[in-house]
Design an enzyme around this catalytic site. Structure first.
Site, PDB file in Angstrom:
ATOM      1  CG  ASP A   1      -0.656  -2.476  -7.066  1.00  0.00           C
ATOM      2  OD1 ASP A   1       0.281  -2.531  -6.237  1.00  0.00           O
ATOM      3  OD2 ASP A   1      -1.545  -1.603  -7.032  1.00  0.00           O
TER       4      ASP A   1
ATOM      5  CD  GLU B   1       3.925   0.301  -5.629  1.00  0.00           C
ATOM      6  OE1 GLU B   1       3.748   1.327  -4.932  1.00  0.00           O
ATOM      7  OE2 GLU B   1       4.080  -0.826  -5.143  1.00  0.00           O
TER       8      GLU B   1
ATOM      9  CG  ASP C   1       1.822   5.586  -5.720  1.00  0.00           C
ATOM     10  OD1 ASP C   1       0.866   5.371  -4.953  1.00  0.00           O
ATOM     11  OD2 ASP C   1       2.441   4.690  -6.306  1.00  0.00           O
TER      12      ASP C   1
END
Lengths: 206, 643
Positions: free
Chosen positions: B8, B170, B193
Site C-alpha cells: 500500500d 485501494e 476510503d
C-alpha cells in the site's frame, strides 16, 4: 459478428433474467480470468486474456436490455435498425414531461449553485424538497414504462422458443421483429430519461 | 521465483504485507513498526536518502529537503497542479505540460524516483523479515487514478527493483481484506476510503467468493492533508492575532518554512487528538525567541473548518450509487478505510448520507433517529483496521496471482471512460466507465481524402463532453496505404488491462498487418487550458474590475438582506431578544456600507461590503439552521414519518 448469446451459452431470446445471467458470468469468469493464469506461459496467458475480454464484452451486451435488443435485432436480421429519430408511440407525453422537468429543474439548480449564504440557501431549501419529490414521482412513471416493456419482452420469449431454428427458412418471418424494434427504441428513451432524471436527483442532493 | 508481496503506497503512510499459510499479515520493519511514513529526507548531495520514521522526525527541522505527500504529484503535469498544492515545504517545479519535478541539492527528482525510495525501504524490510530476496509486488493505487498515474506507479516499482505484477485499486483491496472471511456470503458493500491525499468510493457485490466492483468514483486530490492544511492556516491566523510571526502567507513575503512546518506538525497532531477528545491544547513554545503560542482548539472548531471539504466527498458517493443503480438501502455495509475516517465527523456524515442503521442524530430539539434513519439502512463498519486493510488486500491479490485462494476472484472496473476525440472537439466514448476489466473495444477508421497517408488519433480519459475538459492520454498517427478515400480500413483496438492501463493496437483490415501503437505522451502537446487561461486573463484586464465586483457584492447583499428579514419575520416569536439585537446590528452594518455608494459612478467599496455581508452570514447561521430544521420537520410531518 460474435453471437453473445452463444458465447454465454444462452438461448436467443429477448428477455433474460439478470440474476441468472450474472451467476453464469461469474461461473464462466472463474476459469478464464487472467488472475488464474498469471503464472502461465505468455502465449497461453494472452489467449486467455483475449477470451476473457470476449466474455466480458458479451456479458455487457446481454446485461443491458437495450443493448441486448440491438444485438438480437442484428443477429436475426443481419443489420442494425435504421437510425430514425421518431418518438415511439404512446410515449410522447412522457417525452415532453421529462424535457420540461429537466429544464425547469436546471433553472433551480443554477440558482442554488449561486446561493452561498445561509439565508439564501434557506430560501431555496423548501423548493429543493419539492423538486426532489416531483423528480421522484416522474422517475416512478418512467420506471413503470420500462418495467411494462420488460414484461412484454418476457412474454415474447415463447415466440423465440417455438420459431424455426437459426438458418431455417421462415425464421425471421415468424418473429415479431417490428414490435421488437419499437420496444428497442422505447427502451432507448427510457434509459435516456432515467439518466437525465437521475442526474438532476444527484445534483439536487449535493 | 520470489514470493509476491502486497504494498500500500500511501500519501501519508506505506505498508507491505504478505500471505502466509492462507493468512495475510503486515510485515513490520526491524524496529517493529508496521506503518512507514511516506516521507523521504535528502540530507546532502550524493548522500543516501533517509526514509520513513527517521525522515518524519527530521521533517520539522529540515523542511526544505524532506519530501512528503509525493503521491499527489505522481503522473501529473505542471499545469494540473493547483497553487494550494504547491504549498509544500520542499521545492516543486513543473510548467504547462512538463512533468512535476522536485529540485534538491542540484538534482531534479521525479515523484516516481521519490516513491521508489519508499518502495525500496519496504522491499528491504520485507526481505529482512522473510529472509529471502523480494522482487515481485502488487501495488495499490486510488481507484480514481488515471492511466498516467497508474503508469507512474508501475515505473516507481521498477525503479525500486520490483516487478509490478498488478496494480490494484485501494478500495477494492480493502474489500478483499474485509471479505476474506465471508466467502460464503452474498452481500453488497460500499467502501468509503479517505486517505491522506485521495478519496474513493467503491460499491461491490460479494457473491460466494466473487468480488465484483459495480461502480467507483473519487477525487485524487482530496484527503486528510487538506484538513491539516486548513487547520495550519487557522492556527497561523491565531498566531498572527496573538502578536506572533505572520505565517499566513497572505501578506507580502513568504513565511519562514521551518516555522510553518512546526505549526503543520502541531496541526496534524491536534487533528488526531481531536478524534478521541473534544478539545485539546496546541502549544508551540518559543516559536520565535520572543513569542510562544498556546491555544485550546475544540473539536467543534476543527469540524467547522473541515465540513466543507468532507461534504465534497458526498457528490462522489451519490454518483457511484447512481451509476450502480443502487439506493443506500440496497447496501449491507459501509466500510470505512483510510486514516482520516477515524474522525468522528466523517463517521457522522457518512452515516447520514447512507442512512446507516443504528445511527441517531440530534438536530435542535428534533431527533432524527429511528424514523429518519430507517433500520433498513446499511451498517457502518469501523471494525476493519483503516490503516492496514488496503495492504492486506494487496497481499491477498498477490496470493491469488501466485495461484492461491482458488475460491476467490476479483472483478474490478475502470473508473474513467476511455474515448477518442471526434469532429468538433467532442469526446466519443469507446469504453465507458465502470466497465469490468480487462476490456477490449474496437473502432474502424477510414480516410476522408484520396491518397491520405495518415490520421491523428487523440486518446482521452474522463467524463466530460468536450475533449479539452478531459485528460489527454496521448496522440498517435494512424497510417494508411495510399488509396481512394474511404477504401482503406484500419481497425484500432483499445485494451484496458487488469491493471487499468491502456494499450492500443492498430490492424490493417485488408492485410491483417498488426502494429502496437506508440502513443506520444501528453507532455509535448500544446495545452489548450493554459492558452484559454491566458486569453481570459487578457480579456479581464480591460474590464473595470472594481465596478463589477461592487455590482456583484451589492446584488448578493440585497438578496441576503431580504431573505434575512423574511426569515426573522417568520420566526419572530421564537427569537431570543439578545439574538434579535445581534441580527439587527448585522443588518444595519450592511445597510450602512450600501448607503456609502457613490451616486455619481454607482460604485462603493466591494471589499468592505463583502466583509459585512460575510459577517451577516456568520450571525444568521444559527437562524438558518433552526429554520432548516423546522422546514425538515414540517416535511417529515407532511409525509407522516413523524408525529
Amino acid at each position: 459478428m460474435t453471437d453473445a448469446y452463444a458465447l454465454m451459452g444462452e438461448d436467443r431470446r429477448p428477455w433474460l433474467d439478470p440474476e441468472v445471467l450474472k451467476r453464469r458470468f461469474h461461473e464462466m469468469s472463474g476459469p478464464l480470468h487472467p488472475d488464474r493464469h498469471h503464472g502461465a506461459a505468455e502465449g497461453e496467458r494472452e489467449a486467455m486474456g483475449k477470451r476473457y475480454a470476449e466474455l466480458n464484452a458479451a456479458y455487457s451486451v446481454l446485461r443491458e436490455p437495450r443493448d441486448r435488443l440491438l444485438h438480437l435485432i442484428e443477429l436475426e436480421t443481419g443489420e442494425r435498425p435504421r437510425d430514425i429519430q421518431r418518438i415511439p408511440p404512446g410515449t410522447m407525453e412522457l417525452f415532453v414531461e421529462v424535457g420540461q422537468m429537466c429544464r425547469d429543474c436546471d433553472g433551480y439548480l443554477v440558482k442554488k449553485g449561486g446561493a452561498t449564504s445561509p439565508m439564501l440557501r434557506l430560501q431555496l431549501m423548501q423548493a429543493g424538497l419539492e423538486w426532489a419529490d416531483r423528480l421522484g414521482e416522474l422517475q416512478g412513471k418512467v420506471r413503470a414504462v420500462g418495467e411494462g416493456l420488460g414484461v412484454e419482452l418476457a412474454g415474447m420469449n415463447v415466440v423465440w422458443a417455438t420459431a424455426p431454428a437459426v438458418g431455417e427458412a421462415g425464421r425471421v418471418g415468424a418473429l415479431p421483429m417490428e414490435r421488437l424494434e419499437q420496444i428497442y427504441r422505447a427502451m432507448s428513451y427510457v434509459s435516456r430519461w432515467t439518466d437525465q432524471l437521475q442526474e438532476r436527483v444527484v445534483q439536487l442532493a449535493m | 521465483m520470489s514470493r509476491i508481496v502486497g504494498i500500500d503506497l500511501g500519501t501519508t503512510n506505506s505498508l507491505v504485507a504478505i500471505v502466509d499459510s492462507g493468512i495475510p499479515y503486515v510485515i513490520a520493519d526491524p524496529d517493529g513498526q508496521r506503518l512507514t511514513p511516506s516521507v523521504v529526507h535528502f540530507p546532502a548531495p550524493d548522500a543516501p536518502t533517509v526514509v520513513g520514521h527517521l525522515a518524519n522526525r527530521v521533517r520539522a527541522l529540515k523542511p526544505a529537503t524532506t519530501v512528503y505527500s509525493v503521491k499527489r504529484f505522481m503522473g501529473r503535469r505542471g499545469a494540473d497542479i493547483g497553487r494550494e498544492e504547491t504549498q509544500v515545504t520542499y521545492p516543486v517545479e513543473g510548467q504547462g505540460n512538463g512533468p512535476v519535478t522536485i529540485p534538491l541539492h542540484g538534482r531534479s527528482w521525479t515523484p516516481e524516483q521519490v516513491s521508489a525510495e519508499i518502495l525500496l525501504k519496504l522491499r528491504r524490510d520485507a526481505e529482512a523479515s522473510l529472509g529471502e530476496p523480494v522482487s515481485r509486488a502488487v501495488i495499490t493505487v486510488p481507484a480514481y487514478f488515471n492511466d498516467a498515474q497508474r503508469n507512474a506507479t508501475i515505473k516507481a516499482g521498477e525503479l525500486a527493483g520490483l516487478t509490478v505484477e498488478r496494480i490494484v485499486n485501494e478500495p477494492t483491496a480493502a474489500a478483499l481484506a474485509y471479505g476474506l472471511d465471508r466467502l460464503k456470503e452474498k452481500s453488497r458493500v460500499a467502501v468509503y476510503d479517505l486517505g491522506g491525499g485521495t478519496f474513493d468510493l467503491s460499491l461491490l457485490e460479494l457473491n460466494q467468493g466473487t468480488f465484483q466492483v459495480l461502480a467507483t468514483h473519487g477525487d485524487t486530490r482530496l484527503g486528510g492533508d487538506d484538513i491539516d492544511r486548513r487547520l495550519t492556516a487557522f492556527l497561523a491566523r491565531h498566531i498572527l492575532d496573538a502578536g506572533g510571526p505572520d505565517l499566513t502567507g497572505e501578506h507580502g513575503a513568504p513565511p519562514d518554512i521551518t516555522l510553518v512546518s512546526r505549526v503543520r506538525e502541531a496541526a496534524e497532531k491536534t487533528k488526531i487528538r481531536l478524534s478521541s477528545e473534544t478539545q485539546t491544547e496546541v502549544s508551540l513554545p518559543f516559536l520565535t525567541p520572543s513569542f510562544s503560542f498556546s491555544r485550546v482548539v475544540t473539536r467543534e472548531e476543527l469540524e467547522r473548518i473541515s465540513t466543507e471539504l468532507l461534504e465534497r466527498t458526498r457528490a462522489h458517493c451519490l454518483r457511484a450509487l447512481s451509476d450502480a443503480r443502487l439506493q443506500p438501502s440496497d447496501l449491507d455495509q459501509v466500510i470505512l478505510v483510510g486514516g482520516q475516517t477515524r474522525m468522528p465527523l466523517v463517521r457522522r456524515l457518512v452515516s447520514t448520507w447512507f442512512n446507516c442503521a443504528e445511527f441517531e442524530e440530534q438536530r435542535g430539539d428534533l431527533r432524527l433517529g429511528d424514523e429518519h434513519h430507517r433500520p433498513s439502512g446499511p451498517q457502518l463498519n469501523t471494525t476493519v483496521n483503516p490503516d492496514e486493510a488496503v495492504a492486506l488486500g494487496a497481499a491477498i491479490q498477490a496470493e491469488i496471482l501466485a495461484g492461491g485462494f482458488r475460491n476467490l476472484l476479483l472483478l474490478d472496473v475502470t473508473p474513467l471512460s476511455l474515448g477518442i476525440e471526434t469532429f468538433g472537439g467532442l469526446m466519443n466514448v469507446i469504453i465507458p466507465r465502470n466497465t469490468t476489466i480487462p476490456a477490449k473495444a474496437g473502432e474502424l477508421f477510414t480516410t476522408a481524402v484520396d491518397n491520405q497517408r495518415s490520421m491523428l488519433i487523440h486518446v482521452l480519459q474522463g467524463e466530460r463532453e468536450r475533449s479539452a475538459d478531459n485528460w489527454s492520454l496521448g496522440r498517435f498517427d494512424l497510417e494508411f496505404e495510399p488509396a481512394p478515400k474511404g477504401v482503406p480500413r484500419v481497425g484500432v483496438q483499445f485494451e484496458i488491462d487488469a491493471n487499468g492501463v491502456l494499450h492500443a493496437l492498430a490492424r490493417d483490415v485488408k492485410t491483417g498487418h498488426q502494429k502496437i501503437v506508440e502513443m506520444k505522451s501528453a507532455v509535448d502537446v500544446a495545452d489548450e487550458d493554459v492558452q484559454r487561461m491566458v486569453e481570459e486573463s487578457v480579456a479581464n484586464a480591460f474590464d473595470d474590475l472594481r465596478a463589477r465586483q461592487w455590482i456583484e457584492a451589492k446584488l448578493r447583499a440585497g438578496e441576503t438582506l431580504t431573505a434575512t428579514r423574511r426569515t426573522m419575520a417568520d420566526y419572530d416569536a421564537e427569537l431570543d431578544p439578545a439574538y434579535r439585537v445581534q441580527l439587527h446590528q448585522a443588518l444595519d452594518e450592511v445597510e450602512g456600507v450600501l448607503a456609502l455608494e457613490n451616486p455619481r459612478n454607482k460604485t462603493g467599496d466591494p471589499a468592505r461590503l463583502k466583509a459585512v455581508t460575510a459577517q451577516l452570514d456568520e450571525v444568521t447561521r444559527p437562524l438558518a439552521e433552526y429554520a432548516m430544521d423546522k422546514v425538515m420537520e414540517a416535511m417529515l410531518k407532511k409525509k407522516g414519518l413523524i408525529q
